[in-house]
Motif scaffolding. Structure first.
Motif, PDB file in Angstrom:
ATOM      1  N   SER A 204       0.816  -1.214   0.000  1.00 36.81           N
ATOM      2  CA  SER A 204       0.000   0.000   0.000  1.00 36.81           C
ATOM      3  C   SER A 204       0.851   1.265   0.000  1.00 36.81           C
ATOM      4  CB  SER A 204      -0.948   0.008   1.205  1.00 36.81           C
ATOM      5  OG  SER A 204      -0.257   0.268   2.406  1.00 36.81           O
ATOM      6  N   THR A 209      -0.954  -1.140  -4.686  1.00 34.61           N
ATOM      7  CA  THR A 209      -2.215  -0.737  -4.042  1.00 34.61           C
ATOM      8  C   THR A 209      -2.141   0.679  -3.477  1.00 34.61           C
ATOM      9  OG1 THR A 209      -1.632  -1.715  -1.891  1.00 34.61           O
ATOM     10  CG2 THR A 209      -2.757  -3.131  -3.469  1.00 34.61           C
ATOM     11  N   VAL A 212      -5.444   2.819  -3.964  1.00 35.54           N
ATOM     12  CA  VAL A 212      -6.748   2.363  -3.468  1.00 35.54           C
ATOM     13  C   VAL A 212      -6.780   2.407  -1.947  1.00 35.54           C
ATOM     14  CG1 VAL A 212      -7.182   0.890  -5.469  1.00 35.54           C
ATOM     15  CG2 VAL A 212      -6.068  -0.085  -3.453  1.00 35.54           C
ATOM     16  N   SER A 215      -7.591  -3.073   0.235  1.00 35.14           N
ATOM     17  CA  SER A 215      -6.922  -4.097  -0.565  1.00 35.14           C
ATOM     18  C   SER A 215      -6.591  -5.311   0.298  1.00 35.14           C
ATOM     19  CB  SER A 215      -5.634  -3.538  -1.191  1.00 35.14           C
ATOM     20  OG  SER A 215      -4.736  -3.101  -0.184  1.00 35.14           O
ATOM     21  N   PRO A 335     -12.940  -5.661  -1.263  1.00 37.74           N
ATOM     22  CA  PRO A 335     -11.771  -4.809  -1.530  1.00 37.74           C
ATOM     23  C   PRO A 335     -11.802  -4.235  -2.939  1.00 37.74           C
ATOM     24  CG  PRO A 335     -11.171  -7.101  -1.818  1.00 37.74           C
ATOM     25  CD  PRO A 335     -12.601  -7.098  -1.337  1.00 37.74           C
ATOM     26  N   GLN A 336     -10.987  -3.215  -3.159  1.00 39.92           N
ATOM     27  CA  GLN A 336     -10.843  -2.653  -4.508  1.00 39.92           C
ATOM     28  C   GLN A 336      -9.783  -3.396  -5.308  1.00 39.92           C
ATOM     29  OE1 GLN A 336     -10.292   1.055  -2.221  1.00 39.92           O
ATOM     30  NE2 GLN A 336     -11.157   2.065  -4.016  1.00 39.92           N
ATOM     31  N   ARG A 337      -8.820  -3.991  -4.606  1.00 32.78           N
ATOM     32  CA  ARG A 337      -7.754  -4.705  -5.306  1.00 32.78           C
ATOM     33  C   ARG A 337      -7.259  -5.870  -4.461  1.00 32.78           C
ATOM     34  NH1 ARG A 337      -4.225  -0.561  -7.546  1.00 32.78           N
ATOM     35  NH2 ARG A 337      -6.081  -0.401  -8.850  1.00 32.78           N
TER      36      ARG A 337
END
Length: 408
Positions: A204, A209, A212, A215, A335-337
């Motif tokens: 992240s 990620t 976003v 994740s 999650p988004q990713r």
């Protein structure tokens, strides 16, 4: 009614820490910025921005750069983060080796060493790690001028707040106070964390990620581990753990796992399981370029990429099983990713196709509409996860406050 002045003092210190953290993170992630821009984005008063940046400049954490183009009046000076003044050490304590890396405050690796791990008792590993760190610091003394933190990550149940290793699969431990032992030896701030959760945090900050909020990282190696990021924060609970994805049941008729259950994900997708299945199928006469002498996961992925049918089947089966677990996590966390890591990702197209196939069949359509799945962009064998814990401490302000106290 009594008034608690101690709470007021505590709250004031916390607000100070959070304000410094906000400004430092903005400078790191969005620089170059002027003080006026920092005030606008952070919504802090200009006087507070001036005070905070003065302290960050004094402690060599930021620097002023060329003036921005002015539209009239006094030109605004831009500010950027200064990473080179301080150094940190990240350690990955895996089942078979110890990786020690020197980082600046921007996460740039300055030096790296890898040492084998062949001893597995708490006291022996502790002594070995301390001796390796002392030697590392001595060997690279010209680069290590101001060591401010050491961070260690390893598999298992890690109490990060207390700096205690509760359980790790490869070392015999009993409430191992590793952080305290290292702090006594090196007199710097020590961070301790789970390796996979820390890798999710690193993804992240530095990986795929960054753009976003929510994740999940899943790493497949000797085991299956995961880390969940929600609102750009690592998800943990009272036990400093979350999401034991490796023991999701993906095959009710599968073989018994060491946890006592049957058909766990770990039994179907880890490197050893894939390699054992490859050997069995070769012995049964399946046509393949794979040989019994070279049936390791890297070779399986390479042959799959070259079109070998047995290797493709092995990767595809692992991907479908992984996709079943991924679908459960998507249904729970939305999650988004999702990011996959480990040697299995060396055959990305086959793996991701199989994961997506299972995911599409088993997850809610609305929850996967904007979901993307990809393979990690980071080196999961490095100590970048360990550095991510240091970055987290800079971004929440706790390490900034320590630096102010130690260097003023």
């Amino acid at each position: 009614m009594t008034f608690n002045y101690l709470n007021l003092v505590g709250n004031a210190e916390l607000i100070k820490q959070l304000n410094y953290a906000i400004i430092y993170r903005l400078i790191v992630q969005q620089a170059p910025l002027s003080r006026i821009q920092l005030a606008e984005v952070s919504q802090l008063a200009p006087a507070s921005i001036t005070k905070i940046t003065r302290q960050l400049l004094k402690n060599k954490l930021i620097k002023e750069v060329d003036a921005q183009q002015s539209t009239g009046g006094r030109p605004a000076v831009s500010i950027q983060a200064k990473f080179s003044y301080y150094q940190t050490i990240g350690v990955q304590l895996s089942r078979s080796h110890i990786t020690i890396e020197l980082y600046d405050l921007g996460g740039r690796s300055l030096m790296s060493e890898v040492h084998p791990l062949t001893i597995f008792t708490e006291q022996e590993v502790q002594q070995y790690l301390i001796s390796l760190l002392k030697q590392f610091i001595e060997n690279h003394s010209k680069k290590i001028k101001r060591l401010v933190a050491i961070s260690v990550v390893l598999p298992g149940l890690i109490d990060s707040q207390r700096g205690i290793v509760r359980y790790t699969p490869h070392i015999q431990v009993k409430a191992w106070p590793l952080a305290e032992m290292l702090r006594k030896e090196f007199n710097v701030t020590i961070y301790l964390g789970n390796d996979i959760q820390s890798l999710a945090l690193a993804e992240s900050y530095f990986g795929s990620t960054q753009d976003v909020e929510d994740s999940i990282l899943i790493r497949v190696h000797r085991g299956v581990g995961s880390g969940v990021i929600v609102n750009q924060q690592l998800l943990t609970n009272h036990n400093q753990s979350a999401c034991e994805v490796g023991h999701i049941q993906v095959d009710a008729l599968g073989e018994r796992c060491h946890c006592g259950n049957f058909g766990c994900l770990e039994n179907r997708v880890v490197n050893d399981a894939i390699e054992r299945r490859a050997i069995q199928m070769i012995e049964q006469g399946y046509p393949t370029k794979l040989t019994l002498d070279a049936c390791h996961i890297a070779n399986i992925c390479q042959c799959a990429n070259q079109g070998d049918e047995l290797a493709i089947k092995l990767v595809k089966d692992a991907g479908e099983n992984l996709g079943r677990a991924v679908a459960i996590m998507v249904n729970i966390f939305n999650p988004q990713r999702i990011v996959l890591a480990g040697e299995l990702t060396k055959s990305p197209q086959i793996l991701l196709s199989a994961v997506n196939s299972a995911l599409n069949a088993l997850s809610l359509e609305d929850l996967r509409k904007n979901l993307t799945i990809n393979c990690s962009s980071l080196n999961d064998r490095s100590a970048i996860g360990a550095f991510a814990l240091i970055q987290q401490a800079l971004f929440n302000g706790s390490l900034l406050m320590t630096l102010f106290d130690d260097y003023n």
